[in-house]
Structures are given as structure tokens and as C-alpha cells.
Design a protein around this motif. Structure first.
Motif: not given
Lengths: 435, 435
Positions: A167, A159, A231-233, A164, B181, B185, B226-227, B230-233
Motif C-alpha cells: 500500500k 490494509d 488525510s484518510n489514505r 502495508f 514501519l 506495526v 492500528r488502522n 496505517l491510514s490517517n496521514r
């Protein structure tokens, strides 16, 4: 979208060497690289990793490297089956990164999705970095190039650098790479802390292995990072960036073997590389070398970890600062446009890289432990024939890693991390001494 | 794998009401639910969300609900195009969660991937929770049911409850849900902090909107979340779990409208629901109601937030504790099997839910801000016709949200969070007063 779909079919078969030559003869670009006619070509098996078949094919004009994913773990045999589609993900990773990292990776020349067969640029006179380090050789560019490689890949797949949507397209693709991720999860994050048939540590390490298995504080730290890994993509990772995945000369560096590629925390790749430099540092204590040479090599290794980190950090910050109009959704330029916003962005960037550093430190420790306890061992330790002496070098690595994971506050910056490495030499085979 | 692929084709067309009846007549299960013959069926447009066409079809025996994704944002018109494939993701979400949440969601009866057309159980005599809350009505089960819904979905789609292979399959599927999404965002995380045509706040809110836009500390907190979004799956989210996505009676609760589904932090869904209860709390100050009734309703609203959280937490912990042999890769049973491991697991679970609570608090604040400043406004405030009075209730919500985001340490537990809500009433239209 990727131009190639993951098209495994029943037509997959393991290629014999003659079939590989036949296959290459039908590919004009590759035939031109090799030169002459197929009758002039030679092929040799050069596999030295754990999982794939790898060949070098030479012709009158030049050479290529060919790699086929087998339906099992090559080193172990067909009692450990493994989906062949990993070659698809390796090819996808090479394609995705080609424009980003340029000459820091070999060029992909061909991918056959039915045969899960890759042909790439032959790297010559490159050697595998791990082998060079074991010999005590120095490669002045390797650490800086790997640091730059990780910075480029991280920026342009996260990001920070891409919307996104881009990504998530990558995430969708690489989320299919589950067979090798299962190996990562098990061998790195689970096996070292349980008794399981795959563990291959030597008997002298028994007390240490038992101590790690029984250390609830350590397993809690590992759990935190295992969950972050899953989990941290954050960015597209290489996923297996140890010193055996880097080919070097004194003035060139190439990252290979991206089949473990997955989205995860950026510090995972950096930690893998740092871990293998530290492993080499400890392993040197088991080699019969001139002490002055050994000390100089060790000093150089620690400098390379510093170079790895500092190059990564400065390159990432430079990419970020040079892209005020980045399409990335992480930190929109419009939110930080005025003077106080610009100043804050400097703080945000520092906090971002500091968090990556903390990940580097933790994942390095986790990687060191797995290379002593778990299935895939490394030659750095393996060539020490006296197993007691080997175990002593391994115990030092385990002691360092245990301390890093249990007392992360002691390793808040690069200086503290590097200073600590020598302090754990010769801690001995009793894990309860000098805790 | 999902039985249906995302098969958009050029055959998509917007269905007229007569065509919908014709379409349903060809589906035996649905024709049987409606009963009689198509000549007996009635259809009415009941769309009240922002983006889709929605109809109720009634027959002599019963009714169904039909929903078609339009090629644009319905509320705005064709100048805001929007990919129709969002219905595919809504149907995929309903399929994925059906066995997990059971009767807490309506039953999916039909999905047509060409027409992006969904038919589901008609909910009767349910009403939209938001409307009920605006009227000051109470729904004793709603908050507990939503808490349980989130706990069930979170456990069974995360590394707590399923092997990562299953999670990654879901991640691969839902990573394609990019059109909605992008709306999340932009409308939640970007627009409220910039000047943009889509923002629809009333002029009395100008000073507050300007203050938020210029607050670098606030924007830094928003950037962090926000991060994470977008990143924590972490788990499969509903993605839009406000009080307009919950249909209720006094003894039944159904979660609808899962087209924003995406992998993200569990606290995002909980925060969305809590935010809309708090919005209703503040908005009640602008309604001409009996003060005693209003106070009682407000007290009930805060109790519902407590119920939401406590039910989520206890259900999640119960699922986790009841599954010692979970297939999840997050916390392998083998790592925590002995007495100290079991004890540690209790700590790990507490830390896990505490982190979710912190996410709930932050995302609730972010959601409150977007509902005042950004494009998609809510009726809780909208029905207050006196715009100065409306602005005053909105300013209270903004003041609370700003404090939550800038001083998270003050909101470390549920009691502190709930206690603070009333303290921000009547802060006024000047954002610089009483900071």
C-alpha cells in the motif's frame, strides 16, 4: 515497483492527428489491432471531458482510443495551465488495477511518458453512461459493475487485502498526482462555498449559492470531509467516478479516466457515482418526457443506487471473508482466530461498511453541490434550456445535499437516503423556504 | 524536493571505528568542529538503542555524534535483517524538521547515502531522559519542550499549515520508510496479542499476556487504532517518541532518533511520550527509594503529562490562530471569514485537539502494553531485579492500559486520565481480579 517512471522532459509536444497515426504505426501490437496500412487508418477527435485530447483511430481490422494530456485544461484553454504528467498517473492507475478489476476497465495498450500519451482499447459500441441516462435509457449492469469495481479496487489496495508495504508503495507513487488533486480540492471542496471566477452557476441559483456560502454548519461538514479526503489514505481511488467516467452497453461496463487517482476514503468513489444518479433523477424533472416514463426511469435510478451500494457491500464482505489469511495488516487473522474473534470480526466488518456508507452519503452530497455551483457542470442539467426550470431542478439537488450534510443522522441507512430524494423535488428557488 | 536521493548501492559497508575517523577527516566542517588533527581524535561506541551503531567522536575543540544503520537489528544480531536505508529517512526527517523545530533537535552535519551514515551535533552534557527519570531526576523543560516540538511538527507538516502539495511531497518521501514501519506495526500493534518468538515478557506476566491475547474487546480497540496509524496521514510523526528518544539537561531538550518517521495521527507521538512517563510512574513502585521522594517524583511525572498536553494544545492553537492566511487546505480562511465563521473555527479547533487527545490516550495505552509484552523492553522495568516485584509494576501498567482501551469514555479529559493512574497500582498478577 512500477515499470515506468514519471519521465517528463522538454521533448513533450502536442501531437497533431497525423503525428498520432505516425506514432501508432511504429507500435506493432497497435498496428496489428488496426490492420491494413496507416494509409487506411482514420482518426477523429472525440474529446468530451474537460481536460484532455482524445481520439478514436479506426483501421480495417479494429480501433483504438488515444489520449494525450495537454499542458492546460482543454475546455478552458491555455490560461489554465495543468501539468501534463496526469497521463502518467492515469496509465499507472490502469496498470495497478488491470489485474484487480479485469474486464471492468479498458485494456492499456501503450503509454509514452515523454508525450504523456496513452493508447487503450477502443470501447465499441459503448456509450458514456451520462448520455444514456439523460436519454432515459437503462443499463442493467452498470450500477452493479461499478459497485463491484469499487469493492475490488478497495480491497486489493487497502490494509484489508495487501500488506502495508504494498500500500505504501502505491501511496508513494500516487502522492505525486498533485495537479489534478488540486483541481479536486478546489472545485469540489472549496469553490462552491466562496465567490470565485471559476464558479459557473446560472443567475437563478444566486440565492442558493449565497445561502450555501453563508451556511457555517454546512461548511463545517464540508471541512470534515475535505480533511478526510486529504488525510484518510484508506484505498486507491479512481477519484472522479461520475457517470461520465463509465462507458456502457446493456451487458458491459467499463470504468475510464483514472487520471484523478489518489488514495482516499472508499466512500468518495461510491458517493461520486451515487451523486450523479441523483443529479439525473432531479434533472429529469426539467425534461419534456412522458410522465409515466419519467417516473419509471426515476424509480429505476433509485434502484441503481441501491444496487451500487448492495453490490459493493456484498462483494467487499465476500472478498474479506474469503481471505482469512489475507496479507492485509488491518485485521490480522491471528487476532480474531477463535470463536469470539470470528464473531467479533463480523461486527467489525459491519461497522467498516457502515462507515463507508456514511462517507458515501456525505461525499455524494458534496459532489452534487459542486456540479451545480462550481466550474465543471454536467449535461444532465445543462440540456434544460429554460434556465428557470433548470434552476428549479438544481435547487432540489442543492436542498437534498444540504440536508444530507447538516443532518447526517437522518440518512443512517440506504432506505432513509433513497426515500429522501423525492421529498426535495420542487423545493423552489428560495433557499430559506421550508428549511 | 529533498536534495539527497535514497541511493543505496552495493558499496555499503559497515564502518570500523578507524574508518569513521578517516571519513570525518575528509569533511572540513566536521574536522573544524573536532579541531586538531585526526591523530588527536578519540571515538567510543555509545550505542544503547536497539538498532543502530552509534559513536561519539571527540577532538581538542569539540565533538560530534556519528550513527550508522547496520544491515540488521543491532541488539538482536544478523538473524534479524533490517534495510539500512533507515538512516536516509532519519536524515530526511532531520532536514525536514530543522527549520520547524530549530534548537529542539540536534543539528544534522552530514549524511552519506552510500554508507547510510549520519553525523550530527554532539549533545553535551545531555543525558537520555529515560535514564534520568529512572534515577528520579527532574528536567523542568522536557515535557513542555516535547509538547511544543510535536505542535510545531504537526502544524507545519499537516493540512493545517501547508498546502496539500507540500504534504503529499513529504508523504511520497516517507512512504518509502517501510522497514522500520514494519517493526512498528508488528511490535506495537500485532505481537502483544499473539504468541510469537519475539515477545520477551517475564514468566510472571504469563497470565496477563494470556488475558490480553484472549480479550476480543481489547483487540478490537487495538485494531481501530492500528488502522488509524496505517491510514490517517495527518502529519509527519517522529514515530518513536519515547523517553529514550529525548536528550535533556535541566534547561535544554533535544529530540533524536527520527528513523521511524512516518505520516500518521498526531496523537501517536504524544501518546508514546505520555506512555513512557506513566511506565516510569509504575516502575518507581519497584525501586527501593524513600517513599516521600517516590511520591514526589510520581506527582511530578503526572504534572509533566499535564504539561506535555497543555503545551501541545496551546502551541498548536496559537500557531493555528496566528495563521489566518495559512496555506493549509484543511480549513481555508475564506470559508470562515465572517463572525459566525470565526466563532465556528474556535469550535472546530477545540474538536480537533479533543480528537488528538483521544488518540493520545489510546496510543499511550497501546505503547504501554508493547513495552511489557513485546520485543523492545524498557529499563524502567528492567532494572527491577526481583522479577515478581517487576511483574507487579508491569501488571499495573497493563491493567491501566486495558481499561483505557476498553472504556475510553472514562478518559475523556486530562484530569480523568491522570487521576486513574494511581488507581491501578498493585492490581496484582491475576488479570481477572477486580476487573
Amino acid at each position: 515497483m512500477s515499470a515506468v517512471v514519471n519521465a517528463r522532459t522538454d521533448d513533450y509536444r502536442i501531437l497533431a492527428q497525423a503525428e498520432i497515426l505516425h506514432h501508432l504505426a511504429a507500435l506493432p501490437e497497435i498496428a496489428a489491432i488496426l490492420g491494413g496500412s496507416p494509409a487506411d487508418w482514420t482518426i477523429r477527435d472525440v474529446a468530451d471531458g474537460y481536460i484532455n485530447a482524445v481520439f478514436i483511430i479506426d483501421g480495417p481490422q479494429g480501433g483504438v482510443c488515444a489520449k494525450q494530456a495537454l499542458p492546460w485544461v482543454r475546455y478552458h484553454g491555455d490560461s489554465w495551465p495543468l501539468a501534463e504528467d496526469r497521463a502518467f498517473f492515469e496509465a499507472s492507475y490502469m496498470r495497478r488495477l488491470a489485474a484487480i478489476v479485469g474486464p471492468l476497465a479498458p485494456r492499456l495498450l501503450h503509454f509514452d511518458p515523454v508525450l504523456q500519451f496513452i493508447v487503450m482499447e477502443k470501447l465499441s459500441p459503448h456509450i458514456v453512461l451520462r448520455g444514456g441516462l439523460i436519454e432515459g435509457r437503462r443499463f442493467p449492469r452498470a450500477a452493479a459493475d461499478v459497485g463491484r469495481y469499487v469493492a475490488l479496487a478497495a480491497f486489493h489496495t487497502s490494509d484489508l487485502g495487501v500488506p502495508f508495504e504494498r500500500k505504501f508503495e502505491d501511496i508513494g507513487l500516487f502522492s505525486g498526482n498533485i495537479s489534478l488533486l488540486r483541481i479536486s480540492v478546489d472545485l469540489i471542496f472549496v469553490d462552491p462555498y466562496v465567490e470565485v471566477w471559476r464558479n459557473r452557476y446560472i443567475s437563478e441559483i444566486d440565492p442558493w449559492a449565497k445561502a450555501l456560502r453563508e451556511d457555517v454548519e454546512l461548511k463545517t461538514a464540508v471541512a470534515r470531509h475535505r480533511n478526510a479526503f486529504l488525510s484518510n489514505r484508506q484505498a486507491l481511488l479512481h477519484g472522479d467516478l461520475h457517470s461520465g467516467s463509465v462507458m456502457v452497453t446493456e451487458d458491459d461496463t467499463r470504468v475510464i479516466d483514472g487520471e484523478f487517482s489518489t488514495f482516499g476514503p472508499i466512500g468518495f468513489d461510491l458517493g461520486a457515482f451515487a451523486a450523479n444518479l441523483i443529479i439525473n433523477w432531479y434533472a429529469q424533472g426539467g425534461y419534456d418526457r412522458d410522465p409515466a416514463e419519467r417516473d419509471a426511469h426515476r424509480q429505476w435510478l433509485l434502484e441503481q443506487i441501491a444496487t451500487l451500494w448492495q453490490t459493493f457491500e456484498s462483494e467487499l464482505l465476500a472478498l474479506w471473508a474469503a481471505s482469512p489469511d489475507t496479507d492485509g495488516d488491518g485485521y490480522p487473522a491471528t487476532h480474531f482466530a477463535d470463536a469470539s474473534g470470528q464473531a467479533r470480526l463480523a461486527t467489525i466488518r459491519r461497522d467498516f461498511t457502515q462507515a463507508v456508507f456514511q462517507d458515501l452519503v456525505a461525499f455524494a452530497a458534496i459532489k452534487m453541490i459542486r456540479r451545480v455551483i462550481s466550474y465543471a457542470q454536467v449535461d444532465d442539467f445543462g440540456i434544460i434550456e429554460d434556465t428557470k426550470r433548470r434552476a428549479e431542478t438544481q435547487a432540489s439537488a442543492l436542498a437534498f445535499a444540504r440536508c444530507v450534510l447538516k443532518e447526517p443522522a437522518r440518512f443512517a441507512d440506504l432506505g432513509a437516503f433513497l426515500d429522501a430524494v423525492p421529498r426535495f423535488e420542487n423545493v423552489g428557488l428560495n433557499p430559506d423556504a421550508n428549511r
